[in-house]
Enzyme design. Structure first.
Site, PDB file in Angstrom:
ATOM      1  N   ARG A 130       0.852  -1.137   0.082  1.00 18.21           N
ATOM      2  CA  ARG A 130      -0.222  -0.090   0.058  1.00 18.21           C
ATOM      3  C   ARG A 130       0.912   1.582  -0.173  1.00 18.21           C
ATOM      4  O   ARG A 130       0.186   2.457  -0.944  1.00 18.21           O
ATOM      5  CB  ARG A 130      -0.862  -0.378   0.438  1.00 18.21           C
ATOM      6  CG  ARG A 130      -2.043  -0.302   0.480  1.00 18.21           C
ATOM      7  CD  ARG A 130      -2.859  -0.761   1.696  1.00 18.21           C
ATOM      8  NE  ARG A 130      -4.229  -1.822   1.537  1.00 18.21           N
ATOM      9  CZ  ARG A 130      -4.453  -2.005   2.415  1.00 18.21           C
ATOM     10  NH1 ARG A 130      -5.691  -1.472   3.192  1.00 18.21           N
ATOM     11  NH2 ARG A 130      -6.288  -2.567   1.562  1.00 18.21           N
ATOM     12  N   TYR A 189      -6.014  -0.615  -6.839  1.00 18.75           N
ATOM     13  CA  TYR A 189      -5.399  -2.155  -6.560  1.00 18.75           C
ATOM     14  C   TYR A 189      -5.059  -1.627  -5.430  1.00 18.75           C
ATOM     15  O   TYR A 189      -4.546  -0.167  -4.627  1.00 18.75           O
ATOM     16  CB  TYR A 189      -4.261  -2.384  -7.620  1.00 18.75           C
ATOM     17  CG  TYR A 189      -3.003  -1.799  -8.523  1.00 18.75           C
ATOM     18  CD1 TYR A 189      -2.625  -0.821  -7.896  1.00 18.75           C
ATOM     19  CD2 TYR A 189      -2.326  -2.382  -8.827  1.00 18.75           C
ATOM     20  CE1 TYR A 189      -1.597   0.192  -9.129  1.00 18.75           C
ATOM     21  CE2 TYR A 189      -1.643  -1.571 -10.057  1.00 18.75           C
ATOM     22  CZ  TYR A 189      -0.876  -0.522  -9.201  1.00 18.75           C
ATOM     23  OH  TYR A 189       0.094  -0.146  -9.465  1.00 18.75           O
ATOM     24  N   GLU A 190      -4.258  -2.554  -4.781  1.00 22.65           N
ATOM     25  CA  GLU A 190      -4.280  -2.723  -3.273  1.00 22.65           C
ATOM     26  C   GLU A 190      -5.468  -2.123  -2.179  1.00 22.65           C
ATOM     27  O   GLU A 190      -4.902  -1.452  -1.453  1.00 22.65           O
ATOM     28  CB  GLU A 190      -2.883  -1.825  -3.351  1.00 22.65           C
ATOM     29  CG  GLU A 190      -1.489  -2.642  -3.635  1.00 22.65           C
ATOM     30  CD  GLU A 190      -1.553  -4.214  -3.965  1.00 22.65           C
ATOM     31  OE1 GLU A 190      -1.847  -4.639  -2.725  1.00 22.65           O
ATOM     32  OE2 GLU A 190      -0.698  -5.311  -4.098  1.00 22.65           O
ATOM     33  N   GLY A 191      -6.305  -2.262  -2.454  1.00 24.91           N
ATOM     34  CA  GLY A 191      -7.121  -1.547  -1.467  1.00 24.91           C
ATOM     35  C   GLY A 191      -7.909  -0.719  -2.242  1.00 24.91           C
ATOM     36  O   GLY A 191      -7.122   0.322  -2.448  1.00 24.91           O
ATOM     37  N   GLN A 210      -9.634   2.201   1.292  1.00 27.39           N
ATOM     38  CA  GLN A 210      -8.805   2.273   2.498  1.00 27.39           C
ATOM     39  C   GLN A 210      -9.094   3.690   3.868  1.00 27.39           C
ATOM     40  O   GLN A 210      -8.546   3.877   5.061  1.00 27.39           O
ATOM     41  CB  GLN A 210      -7.511   3.545   1.446  1.00 27.39           C
ATOM     42  CG  GLN A 210      -6.340   3.294   0.455  1.00 27.39           C
ATOM     43  CD  GLN A 210      -5.468   1.538   1.526  1.00 27.39           C
ATOM     44  OE1 GLN A 210      -5.731   1.881   2.562  1.00 27.39           O
ATOM     45  NE2 GLN A 210      -5.625   0.656   0.206  1.00 27.39           N
TER      46      GLN A 210
END
Lengths: 592, 592
Positions: free
Chosen positions: B292, B432-434, B439
């Protein structure tokens, strides 16, 4: 997911914000009734949904292509254009004496929104033809009118605007294309023009180029520019000395050919003067102003399309469990953060639509009012609103399209989904027909001073009147709409005074530094007031027994805008009034 | 226009905001000195500029291709990767016992920014390898470590994260891939994974997949997920039962192959358990948290690259006449509105960089501090800052890349210019990555309550301390920095109290509704405080006789941020605290 024209929202906005009913009652629109308007828009919506929208993705994939100077549009494009013009849509706003239907800009604006939402690459072509028609009606000789207007109005031929050259974009003073008098009343045009939308294509048998060029004895700068009509095929059927050299490879609107045009490879393209020599920029402004509104409508259009697609996906896609549910995955539309994204998209779109339609109505009154004083007032209101309509709508077009990708998650980044195309297509609108920075500068330096500031003051007074009505409203669903909107309008009022004062005291740097945030501030206040007007009407209709569930939705949307978007006004005010500090040290900050 | 790594800005941010000097002095970084850090970053900058950056445009045009399951990267990609890993850049943060250089996350973060600015499609690959290394170091058996870590650390092999499945994106509870115990201690993995970055490629001889899957007897939901290591080639050299089925056709980062991976076509891919059964999500979080931050750095990276390109164009392109000049066209960088765009780009980039580097330093202290209490404090600070670093940086990555297109005018829409590629590339990072929505929810619901709210309070107190120093500062160049920043921090403080209260009173809807604007508000206050810290240091250095002109630029940039960007804080506060009204009527508003 394809497009469904939001005709009922469109009609509601036309009637209850842009003032269609009032204009009909005032007799401004002649025989046109609200019912007829509705019927026309229903039909336009069907055409947009059924004929144009299905072409959008294919058009993006194929794009327009060029081979040996011949431009071929994407599969299906030619047939769709033919069906569209034969159905009379190109002629809708055209003058009756040249075969047009003479319908108002307001009505046509709703149509322009729908064509462009169905496919922005399709919709941009007619925008240019319609602009050229207006310029020719206003400035061309009777001979030119009789030769060209009928076929342009019907859409049998299309038209282009040839302004930009490599060294002359925002700054037309730098224009170099040349025109020489040939002695027989015509001119010979030579030069290179870039970024010419639909400069060459296979949709029609002829293309009418409106070209800015300089006469040999013209003064330097913008006062030495003349406007010429240069047809692809001359009246005798021979090919004119103009050709498409290449197409741009663009981020979006792939199906719209963006051409580099070469005039005069073989001694000069034959052109006819439009208007007077050296007064070409004036003529061009006629077409540019309406094209600016049309580009604003493209912003609304792409936002609407992106919103529809994101909303459909959010209903379909299931992830996570919403508050209050106990098992299984919920559609993501049930999650507050996704709701915020979707409501932001919808509220911005609705506000931009309202501003564009208000602008269209003002343009209509500027032409159609009997009383010259009312014409002037309307003209100045249209002038004030046009840069806001163009810049705000195209800015939010990008913002909404980007949120649309976000709502799709990973699928949004995959081209097949289509959400990414909207983002790519949307990106041109803040740039062409005058960048949004140019619009903001126009708003602040040329439009605020209209009638000594009275034009903008009147506009703010009208916004305040809406707040006055809101304050009398006790329906709880309005939440904090009234105070939030009042604050936004007061911020606008103070920022307006500051800028008028800056202009009056020749503090041009401060005015220019604040132009972009000021335009956004104007749009937040104006857009909020417009949504509130619609919500008040919806509320009254609901109280009167109208059971349409859309009414409650309009109140909720207005509230969302006021409580979540218009609250940005105060920060923008501070930016306008105190943010010009960067003028001193910008060079240092950008150098380090 | 290519990329020039902004090493001096990077080092200044590391030293004077992220606390490199302090950490070195505290002994947290062992032998590492500031001078050595500078030398390493100079070298990394050269590599990014000279080897990676020139590939970026070609990589976009060619993309990665697939034929019969074999993925080929773009021309030059393989050679560049080989040179990069052989130069030791992959090993930079890796553990010394496996051949790594054991250098801090802070230093590596600066490098990650540079690799990704040079080419985001190149830079994303190693991010995943580095994340996998961390997960294996923390959770894998000694046997797995000894077999895989050395080659992953050197970069001889790369690694992937296999989380997403068609029905399981943000919601990993819905994951269906299966793992069966084979009886010999290994597992057989079957299932389909999508959006797998560098899932297949030709850069290295082997690829190590970390795969989430369920055991047959696993509980439902996220507590029944295990993590497995599944190599493309088994230790005996035979090909494992895993293949790439297809590549996505994406909006951007074309050179990064995004794969659909099929595990177990022929009975099951052989996998080894990482960590404990059913505790896979835990292991994955180890790698996800650092990934992240790395994605946040991608946002900074693309913003920096877009800014550099726009600035260069603005110096070169001449249009119009700036105030105070009398003839000829000025470079557009001289126009206030263009300056506003460029300063917005630069200020947002600098603020996001500062937040990312602060996060990296907190991660380092969480690992390297001697004292457990200090480790815990640092860990919680890193946890608090990570979602802000990821979401804010990637949001501004898009905003800055879009402004970069705008500064280019019509040329920005033409692909050859390269500005549009940055916009296309940037669009994935908020997803991406959450997603950034995830977040924001993480920040509000999991991070604000850390240590009963003390973690966030301490962070706000540190911001206030900066304002305290600003208030004592009389240098006129700071303008209204102090009051504007103070207002932003007080807005953050009130919004924080509101959300903590909402969480405590179980008003989860209100907390979720305000999450996204709260994260932005946090970033404006934190980013403003960070730029002010740098400006105060720059001012002190200047007063001490340091003639570097960058110092005055840092003060001007901080002022611009405070007066033009941080002023948005009040509106965001109002949105957080009063904007949840939409929860009631969202369905109505979205239905109409």
């Amino acid at each position: 997911m394809t497009y469904r024209a939001p005709v009922s929202d469109i009609v509601f906005t036309m009637r209850h914000v842009a003032g269609l009913d009032r204009a009909v009652a005032d007799g401004v629109y002649g025989d046109l009734s609200v019912d007829l308007s509705q019927a026309i828009l229903d039909e336009a919506g069907r055409f947009a949904n059924d004929v144009i929208a299905p072409l959008n993705r294919e058009g993006d994939k194929h794009g327009a292509t060029i081979e040996n100077g011949v431009v071929t549009t994407a599969p299906g494009w030619k047939e769709a254009y033919k069906a569209w013009s034969e159905a009379g849509w190109n002629a809708l706003p055209g003058p009756v004496e040249y075969g047009g239907q003479g319908l108002p800009t307001l009505l046509n604006s709703a149509c322009v929104e729908m064509w462009n939402a169905a496919s922005m690459a399709f919709g941009i072509g007619p925008v240019l033809t319609m602009g050229a028609i207006e310029a020719l009606v206003a400035h061309a000789s009777d001979d030119l009118k009789s030769r060209y207007l009928e076929k342009l109005v019907s859409g049998e031929w299309t038209a282009t605007m040839n302004l930009t050259e490599p060294q002359a974009g925002s700054d037309l003073a730098a224009l170099r294309s040349r025109a020489e008098r040939s002695g027989d009343g015509t001119y010979r045009i030579t030069g290179q023009k870039i970024f010419i939308t639909y400069g060459e294509h296979d949709l029609t048998d002829n293309i009418v180029h409106l070209v800015l060029a300089r006469l040999p004895d013209a003064p330097a700068g913008t006062r030495g520019i003349s406007l010429f009509l240069v047809p692809k095929f001359l009246p005798d059927g021979t090919r004119n000395d103009v050709r498409c050299h290449s197409l741009e490879h663009k981020l979006g609107i792939h199906a719209s050919p963006t051409c580099t045009m070469i005039f005069g490879d073989n001694g000069g393209a034959v052109g006819w003067l439009v208007g007077e020599e050296n007064r070409g920029l004036n003529c061009m402004f006629t077409m540019m102003n309406n094209a600016r509104l049309a580009v604003g409508l493209q912003g609304v259009a792409i936002a609407e399309r992106a919103y529809q697609q994101a909303l459909a996906y959010a209903h379909e896609r299931r992830q996570g469990r919403a508050i209050g549910t106990t098992e299984g995955m919920s559609p993501i539309v049930a999650h507050p953060d996704v709701q915020r994204n979707l409501l932001t998209m919808k509220a911005l779109t609705a506000a931009a639509r309202a501003i564009c339609y208000m602008t269209a109505e003002a343009i209509d009154r500027a032409h159609l009012e009997q009383d010259p004083a009312r014409r002037k007032t309307a003209h100045e209101r249209a002038s004030l609103l046009t840069p806001v309509a163009k810049a705000f709508s195209t800015d939010i077009g990008m913002e909404v399209a980007s949120l649309g990708v976000q709502v799709h998650g990973g699928m949004g980044f995959v081209e097949e989904t289509g959400a990414a195309q909207h983002l790519r297509d949307a990106r041109i609108a803040p740039i062409y027909e005058g960048t949004n920075g140019i619009q903001a500068i126009d708003l602040v330096t040329r439009k605020l001073p209209l009638s000594g500031g009275e034009t903008v003051r009147a506009q703010i007074a009208a916004m305040r009147a809406v707040v006055g009505r809101l304050l009398k409203e006790s329906t709880p669903a309005f939440g904090a709409t009234a105070p939030r909107l009042r604050d936004a309008i007061e911020s606008l009022d103070r920022a307006t005074s500051y800028l008028l004062h800056a202009l009056a005291s020749n503090a041009q740097g401060e005015a220019l530094a604040g132009a972009t945030p000021y335009l956004r501030l104007f749009a937040l206040a104006q857009g909020g007031a417009a949504l509130a007007e619609m919500a008040l009407t919806a509320n009254a209709l609901g109280a009167g027994g109208d059971k349409d569930p859309a009414h409650a939705g309009r109140i909720a949307l207005c509230r969302f805008f006021a409580e979540n978007i218009a609250v940005g006004a105060k920060g923008l005010e501070e930016t306008v009034m105190g943010g010009a500090g960067f003028l001193q040290d910008a060079t240092l900050a950008l150098a380090s």
